[in-house]
Design a protein around this motif. Structure first.
Motif, PDB file in Angstrom:
ATOM      1  N   GLY A 217      43.265  44.693  44.624  1.00  0.00           N
ATOM      2  CA  GLY A 217      42.337  43.538  44.961  1.00  0.00           C
ATOM      3  C   GLY A 217      42.414  42.648  43.711  1.00  0.00           C
ATOM      4  N   ILE A 218      42.488  41.360  44.319  1.00  0.00           N
ATOM      5  CA  ILE A 218      42.288  40.078  43.222  1.00  0.00           C
ATOM      6  C   ILE A 218      41.322  39.117  43.760  1.00  0.00           C
ATOM      7  N   ALA A 219      40.289  39.086  43.133  1.00  0.00           N
ATOM      8  CA  ALA A 219      39.437  38.048  43.527  1.00  0.00           C
ATOM      9  C   ALA A 219      39.165  36.947  42.538  1.00  0.00           C
ATOM     10  N   ILE A 220      39.104  35.499  42.954  1.00  0.00           N
ATOM     11  CA  ILE A 220      39.297  34.457  41.977  1.00  0.00           C
ATOM     12  C   ILE A 220      38.042  33.584  42.103  1.00  0.00           C
ATOM     13  N   ASN A 221      37.418  33.038  41.098  1.00  0.00           N
ATOM     14  CA  ASN A 221      36.367  31.988  41.025  1.00  0.00           C
ATOM     15  C   ASN A 221      36.828  30.796  41.335  1.00  0.00           C
ATOM     16  N   GLU A 222      35.915  29.770  41.502  1.00  0.00           N
ATOM     17  CA  GLU A 222      35.830  28.521  41.664  1.00  0.00           C
ATOM     18  C   GLU A 222      36.782  27.723  40.697  1.00  0.00           C
ATOM     19  N   GLU A 234      49.868  34.681  36.614  1.00  0.00           N
ATOM     20  CA  GLU A 234      49.062  34.256  35.548  1.00  0.00           C
ATOM     21  C   GLU A 234      47.897  33.532  35.969  1.00  0.00           C
ATOM     22  N   VAL A 235      46.850  33.579  35.182  1.00  0.00           N
ATOM     23  CA  VAL A 235      45.598  32.905  35.487  1.00  0.00           C
ATOM     24  C   VAL A 235      45.582  31.798  34.803  1.00  0.00           C
ATOM     25  N   PHE A 236      44.974  30.578  35.502  1.00  0.00           N
ATOM     26  CA  PHE A 236      44.730  29.323  34.829  1.00  0.00           C
ATOM     27  C   PHE A 236      43.659  28.564  35.442  1.00  0.00           C
ATOM     28  N   GLY A 237      42.951  27.836  34.856  1.00  0.00           N
ATOM     29  CA  GLY A 237      41.762  27.096  35.452  1.00  0.00           C
ATOM     30  C   GLY A 237      40.419  27.408  34.640  1.00  0.00           C
ATOM     31  N   ALA A 238      39.390  27.054  35.111  1.00  0.00           N
ATOM     32  CA  ALA A 238      38.178  27.070  34.289  1.00  0.00           C
ATOM     33  C   ALA A 238      37.332  28.359  34.385  1.00  0.00           C
ATOM     34  N   SER A 239      37.483  29.155  34.979  1.00  0.00           N
ATOM     35  CA  SER A 239      36.852  30.333  35.181  1.00  0.00           C
ATOM     36  C   SER A 239      37.611  31.811  34.977  1.00  0.00           C
ATOM     37  N   TYR A 240      37.286  32.641  35.889  1.00  0.00           N
ATOM     38  CA  TYR A 240      37.926  33.907  35.682  1.00  0.00           C
ATOM     39  C   TYR A 240      38.625  34.543  37.339  1.00  0.00           C
ATOM     40  N   ALA A 241      39.477  35.292  37.122  1.00  0.00           N
ATOM     41  CA  ALA A 241      40.023  35.953  38.250  1.00  0.00           C
ATOM     42  C   ALA A 241      39.607  37.501  37.871  1.00  0.00           C
ATOM     43  N   ILE A 242      39.255  38.407  39.006  1.00  0.00           N
ATOM     44  CA  ILE A 242      38.726  39.670  38.659  1.00  0.00           C
ATOM     45  C   ILE A 242      39.902  40.683  39.266  1.00  0.00           C
ATOM     46  N   ILE A 243      40.521  41.585  38.847  1.00  0.00           N
ATOM     47  CA  ILE A 243      41.367  42.578  39.007  1.00  0.00           C
ATOM     48  C   ILE A 243      40.716  43.862  39.561  1.00  0.00           C
ATOM     49  N   TYR A 244      41.042  44.225  40.634  1.00  0.00           N
ATOM     50  CA  TYR A 244      40.634  45.618  41.155  1.00  0.00           C
ATOM     51  C   TYR A 244      41.715  46.605  41.380  1.00  0.00           C
ATOM     52  N   ASP A 245      42.162  47.464  40.289  1.00  0.00           N
ATOM     53  CA  ASP A 245      43.421  48.155  40.249  1.00  0.00           C
ATOM     54  C   ASP A 245      42.928  49.595  40.039  1.00  0.00           C
ATOM     55  N   ASP A 261      33.784  55.995  38.062  1.00  0.00           N
ATOM     56  CA  ASP A 261      35.034  56.414  38.539  1.00  0.00           C
ATOM     57  C   ASP A 261      36.064  55.235  38.904  1.00  0.00           C
ATOM     58  N   PRO A 262      37.205  55.608  39.150  1.00  0.00           N
ATOM     59  CA  PRO A 262      38.083  54.402  39.576  1.00  0.00           C
ATOM     60  C   PRO A 262      37.599  53.750  40.778  1.00  0.00           C
ATOM     61  N   SER A 263      36.946  54.323  41.580  1.00  0.00           N
ATOM     62  CA  SER A 263      36.580  53.447  42.963  1.00  0.00           C
ATOM     63  C   SER A 263      35.739  52.175  42.309  1.00  0.00           C
ATOM     64  N   GLY A 264      35.070  52.349  41.427  1.00  0.00           N
ATOM     65  CA  GLY A 264      34.137  51.403  41.375  1.00  0.00           C
ATOM     66  C   GLY A 264      34.592  50.448  39.890  1.00  0.00           C
ATOM     67  N   LEU A 265      35.806  50.294  39.384  1.00  0.00           N
ATOM     68  CA  LEU A 265      36.433  49.730  38.346  1.00  0.00           C
ATOM     69  C   LEU A 265      36.654  48.238  38.904  1.00  0.00           C
ATOM     70  N   PHE A 266      36.475  47.393  37.753  1.00  0.00           N
ATOM     71  CA  PHE A 266      37.265  46.073  38.028  1.00  0.00           C
ATOM     72  C   PHE A 266      37.037  45.466  36.534  1.00  0.00           C
ATOM     73  N   TYR A 267      37.773  44.349  36.201  1.00  0.00           N
ATOM     74  CA  TYR A 267      37.860  43.494  35.144  1.00  0.00           C
ATOM     75  C   TYR A 267      38.408  42.230  35.164  1.00  0.00           C
ATOM     76  N   PHE A 268      38.011  41.402  34.253  1.00  0.00           N
ATOM     77  CA  PHE A 268      38.126  39.880  34.129  1.00  0.00           C
ATOM     78  C   PHE A 268      39.224  39.388  33.431  1.00  0.00           C
TER      79      PHE A 268
END
Length: 286
Positions: A217-222, A234-245, A261-268
């Motif tokens: 999963g990849i979720a990207i902010n505005e 590679e991330v670029f821009g004003a905010s964050y992308a979140i990785i769900y791996d 547990d791994p089913s609830g992990l994500f990071y920015f």
């Protein structure tokens, strides 16, 4: 510590099982060409300029597809087309139909024949599926990528680039798992969400991971983008992308005291951070 090690081993097993099974390529992203996947909102010129640069600079020929918006018709300034012209793209053409029979004709796809870039505007991503999936237009768009061009898109134009189509429901964009579930798969075994932080969507992707075990999963902010080439994201821009791996990563470099547990992990990730889509790990932190 033992619990953390066990979680990490489980996450590695999930990530390994999720690698692409297509033996023709070792890449999750495109073997040739580039993707610019944008999280929606008002965009800085730098994001659109990146698309132009990857499409060939001032000599670029960009086809803009505003179909996701759902308007009855569009002029030649729709979906950032005017911005691409303002920033110096040599040729910008707006291409649109809601009719897959039209999208399957040689006449309709002519603007794509010499295109070096394609841009999908925002709206509802299922409209792109209904209009173009399985048509000559879809083939010609992918051909632009295969020839070394760029495909970009914002909001709906971001999610459509994934394999699993997040928020593809025709009734509500609040449902991350809907009645349209297949995107154009420019990145394989990946689901892409957008507007993630400003709309408090950062837990929604966890439902996709439960529904499709092994997917990334990849979720990207505005006003934020992820540039993908082969396995490099590679991330670029004003905010964050979140990785769900299914793993934990911290910019501090320290293990967490307590993590789910791994089913609830994500990071920015933020501008300048680089993620390897094949290894499923951060390979550079800005």
């Amino acid at each position: 510590m033992a619990r953390f090690i066990l979680q990490t081993l489980l996450a590695i097993a999930v990530a390994t099982s999720a690698l692409p099974t297509d033996n023709s390529t070792n890449f999750v992203g495109p073997e040739n060409g580039n993707l610019v996947i944008v999280g929606g909102g008002s965009l800085d010129d730098s994001i659109l300029q990146k698309v132009i640069d990857l499409a060939g600079g001032n000599d670029s020929s960009i086809v803009v597809i505003p179909t996701a918006q759902g308007d009855p018709s569009y002029d030649q300034n729709a979906a950032n087309a005017d911005d691409f012209r303002r920033l110096g793209s040599k040729s910008v053409t707006v291409l649109h139909t809601y009719d897959p029979e039209v999208a399957n004709t040689e006449e309709f796809v002519q603007p794509l024949v010499n295109a070096t870039g394609v841009w999908f505007g925002g709206g509802r991503q299922w409209r792109l599926v209904d209009a173009y999936a399985g048509t000559l237009t879809e083939q010609k768009i992918r051909a632009v990528l295969d020839a070394g061009g760029v495909i970009g898109g914002s909001s709906a134009g971001a999610s459509i680039q994934g394999d699993f189509l997040a928020r593809g429901d025709t009734k509500s964009n609040s449902l991350i798992i809907g009645d349209h579930q297949q995107g154009f798969a420019y990145v394989k075994n990946v689901a892409i969400d957008q507007h993630v932080l400003v709309r408090n969507r950062h837990f929604d992707m966890l439902n996709v991971l439960k529904y499709k075990p092994g997917i990334l999963g990849i979720a990207i902010n505005e006003n934020t983008a992820v540039h993908v080439s082969q396995n490099t994201a590679e991330v670029f821009g004003a905010s964050y992308a979140i990785i769900y791996d299914g793993t934990y990563w911290s910019r501090d470099g320290d293990d967490a005291n307590q993590i789910p547990d791994p089913s609830g992990l994500f990071y920015f990730l933020r501008q300048g951070d680089i993620y390897d889509l094949g290894l499923r790990k951060v390979v550079h932190a800005s």
